[in-house]
Enzyme design. Structure first.
Site, PDB file in Angstrom:
ATOM      1  N   SER A 271      -2.281   5.470  -0.748  1.00 32.10           N
ATOM      2  CA  SER A 271      -1.437   4.671  -1.628  1.00 32.10           C
ATOM      3  C   SER A 271      -1.496   5.202  -3.050  1.00 32.10           C
ATOM      4  CB  SER A 271      -1.893   3.211  -1.611  1.00 32.10           C
ATOM      5  OG  SER A 271      -3.142   3.097  -2.271  1.00 32.10           O
ATOM      6  N   LYS A 272      -0.719   4.578  -3.894  1.00 31.23           N
ATOM      7  CA  LYS A 272      -0.577   5.042  -5.278  1.00 31.23           C
ATOM      8  C   LYS A 272      -1.919   5.242  -5.980  1.00 31.23           C
ATOM      9  CE  LYS A 272       3.779   5.520  -5.578  1.00 31.23           C
ATOM     10  NZ  LYS A 272       4.176   6.927  -5.443  1.00 31.23           N
ATOM     11  N   ARG A 273      -2.878   4.402  -5.634  1.00 30.77           N
ATOM     12  CA  ARG A 273      -4.135   4.533  -6.386  1.00 30.77           C
ATOM     13  C   ARG A 273      -4.893   5.814  -6.024  1.00 30.77           C
ATOM     14  NH1 ARG A 273      -8.513   2.452  -3.320  1.00 30.77           N
ATOM     15  NH2 ARG A 273      -7.746   1.567  -1.373  1.00 30.77           N
ATOM     16  N   HIS A 274      -4.443   6.496  -4.962  1.00 32.55           N
ATOM     17  CA  HIS A 274      -5.037   7.791  -4.642  1.00 32.55           C
ATOM     18  C   HIS A 274      -4.343   8.921  -5.392  1.00 32.55           C
ATOM     19  CE1 HIS A 274      -6.054   5.517  -0.828  1.00 32.55           C
ATOM     20  NE2 HIS A 274      -7.219   5.877  -1.288  1.00 32.55           N
ATOM     21  N   GLY A 275      -3.260   8.589  -6.096  1.00 27.31           N
ATOM     22  CA  GLY A 275      -2.497   9.627  -6.770  1.00 27.31           C
ATOM     23  C   GLY A 275      -1.119   9.729  -6.159  1.00 27.31           C
TER      24      GLY A 275
END
Length: 484
Positions: A271-275
RNA sequence: GCUCCCUUCGUCUAGAGGCCCAGGACAUAGCCCUCUCAAGGCUGUAACACGGGUUCGAAUCCCGUAGGGAGCGCCA
């Protein structure tokens, strides 16, 4: 189509394929950017089709008018093209199996809805979203599966008319048969078995009349002649529903293969929090399509082939039998490795086009070529070229920390000799180094490090000779003379 | 809660009872080469989630435990 056997189990065997060419599809919904996981399933389906001279089809699942947007579709198409995944039929290449947008397939769906209604395989449901949500909550709260309770399952004709008279809009639910065992062989997970009693009656047509996913997706695969469906594992437990629909309609069943989801480094869904998680983001960051393809190709798949593979080599190396069952972790570092390799494989022309966004304007073709050729081995992403643009074409660069010491150690006669040679020969490293060597007796690192520092300001960087050649005339002399 | 899927080096994986005190690639460490970096060559570190079975023998089969994931939507 296989019916029920004596034990009540329905075997859904894949139909025999005589021609060997797989017809596959990628069926994105245009509700956002192309996610890496979807890009990977697209790649796998593409490869499977190309392997045996089959067909690869692009179908747009835009039944949700609220969330589907033309702009998103354009981006998805663009990203697929960028990845090199050419489709044989799609929204921009219609043929007699189309149209390839589900929003345009209403007439076909209507015919199948009618067929199901005639067979009483479906029924209208008048429950409101509020009622359904309340029921769900109650079930979850008391530790039961959140399944449709069957409120409208056995309404009489009279009751139905009554509800309609009240102005209630009905959606259509599929009547899931009781006591069935539903079996199929998954291309990657092997034999699967589900109980129909674990499946609640599900919606196949919304109250607004549009087709719901389970239905449109299955019916389209069948009517488009899809033979193999490689899709995300999130669909595995839903496959029995689609099997039931196809069975009720007497439609052919494709072979399903469910590939693992892509996880982040921490094991949570990517998800976004992984980049960055979309093709678009990597593309915008200057990643090469070959790099992304190669990384995706290896995620959850193995082949004996190593190194950067082009699409044709991938087609040959791809084997659905080697699709992994475990979920794969997306590792940005591995992608970087492929990116480096892809960048270093670029031809001079390709490299120039790739780096164009960071290259200075107003330079001749040959000057740009010389520059790009010189720095390419030290560049992974276009960003990496930026500092070298400044160093090569800008004013004489300042020395990095500790550089003065190395300059000093070169000795008093070093730079006057080097500068003079540069003045006479131009940006010729051989001549400059020879002059400095003659003047000081230095060699090896003693000879080249002071030159590198004086010329580029840095102790690390691309090979010096080609870098010098890429510099404007007189640059070497000006830079060396600073220390003479 | 119920159903389903998954678990081998840091990562991607090979492995379908003896060929495995587990192989490869990339990453990583060291050495060589070298004006630096990169490339290249060589060498190394590093894994069968755990516990029970079955078997002469298990990474491979069975059961359980733990951990992760998915599905159960008028979202796809």
């Amino acid at each position: 189509m296989t019916g029920m056997d004596s034990t009540g189990a329905a075997g859904f065997a894949a139909p025999a394929r005589l021609d060997g060419g797989a017809v596959t599809r990628f069926a994105p919904s245009p509700t956002g950017e192309l996610h890496l996981g979807n890009a990977r399933t697209a790649l796998f389906n593409y490869l499977l089709a190309r392997r045996g001279g089959g067909r690869f089809i692009l179908r747009i699942e835009d039944t949700d008018a609220q969330r589907s947007q033309e702009a998103h579709l354009a981006v998805v198409l663009e990203d697929l093209r960028w990845l090199g995944l050419a489709w044989d039929a799609g929204p921009d290449r219609e043929d007699d199996r189309g149209p390839y947008r589900q929003s345009q397939r209403g007439a076909l769906y209507a015919r199948f809805f009618e067929a199901l209604e005639r067979r009483q395989a479906v029924y209208p449901c008048f429950c409101t979203p509020l009622e359904l949500e309340a029921a769900r909550r109650a079930q979850l709260g008391s530790g039961r599966p959140p399944r449709y309770a069957g409120t409208c399952r056995s309404l009489s004709e009279e009751q139905r008319r009554g509800k309609q008279a009240q102005g209630l809009a009905a959606m259509t639910r599929f009547r899931v048969p009781a006591g069935r065992r539903i079996e199929f062989v998954d291309l990657v997970h092997g034999p699967q078995s589900f109980l129909s009693d674990d499946i609640g009656d599900f919606v196949i047509r919304r109250a607004d009349g549009t087709a719901a996913f389970f239905f449109s997706n299955a019916v389209d695969d069948a009517s488009m002649g899809i033979t193999h469906v490689l899709r995300g594992e999130d669909h595995l437990a839903n496959t029995p529903r689609q099997l039931l629909i196809l069975e009720a309609l007497g439609l052919p069943v494709p072979s399903y293969g469910h590939v693992s989801l892509i996880l982040g480094p921490d094991g949570a869904p990517l998800s976004k929090r992984h980049g960055a998680t979309s093709v678009r983001e990597y593309r915008a960051g200057g990643y090469r399509p070959e790099a992304l393809r190669n990384h995706l190709f290896r995620l959850g798949h193995s082949s004996g082939e190593h190194g950067l593979l082009d699409l044709e080599a991938m087609v040959r190396a791809f084997d659905p039998a080697h699709l992994g069952r475990a979920s794969a972790h997306f590792d940005a570092q591995q992608l970087k490795v492929w990116q480096k390799e892809a960048a270093h494989h670029l031809s001079p022309d390709e490299a120039r086009a790739w780096l164009a966004p960071v290259l200075p304007a107003g330079l001749s073709e040959s000057a740009l070529s010389a520059f790009v050729t010189a720095i390419l081995p030290n560049v992974v992403l276009p960003e990496d070229a930026r500092p070298w643009v400044a160093i090569v074409f800008g004013p004489p660069p300042a020395l990095e920390a500790g550089g003065e010491e190395i300059i000093r150690q070169a000795g008093a006669s070093f730079f006057p000799a080097a500068a003079q040679a540069a003045g006479q020969s131009g940006n010729d490293l051989q001549a400059i180094a020879a002059a400095a060597r003659e003047a000081t007796g230095k060699k090896g690192a003693q000879l080249y490090m002071p030159l590198r520092l004086a010329l580029t300001g840095r102790s690390h960087g691309p090979e010096l000779a080609p870098l010098l050649k890429a510099m404007p005339p007189g640059a070497a002399h000006a830079r060396l003379a600073r220390f003479a």
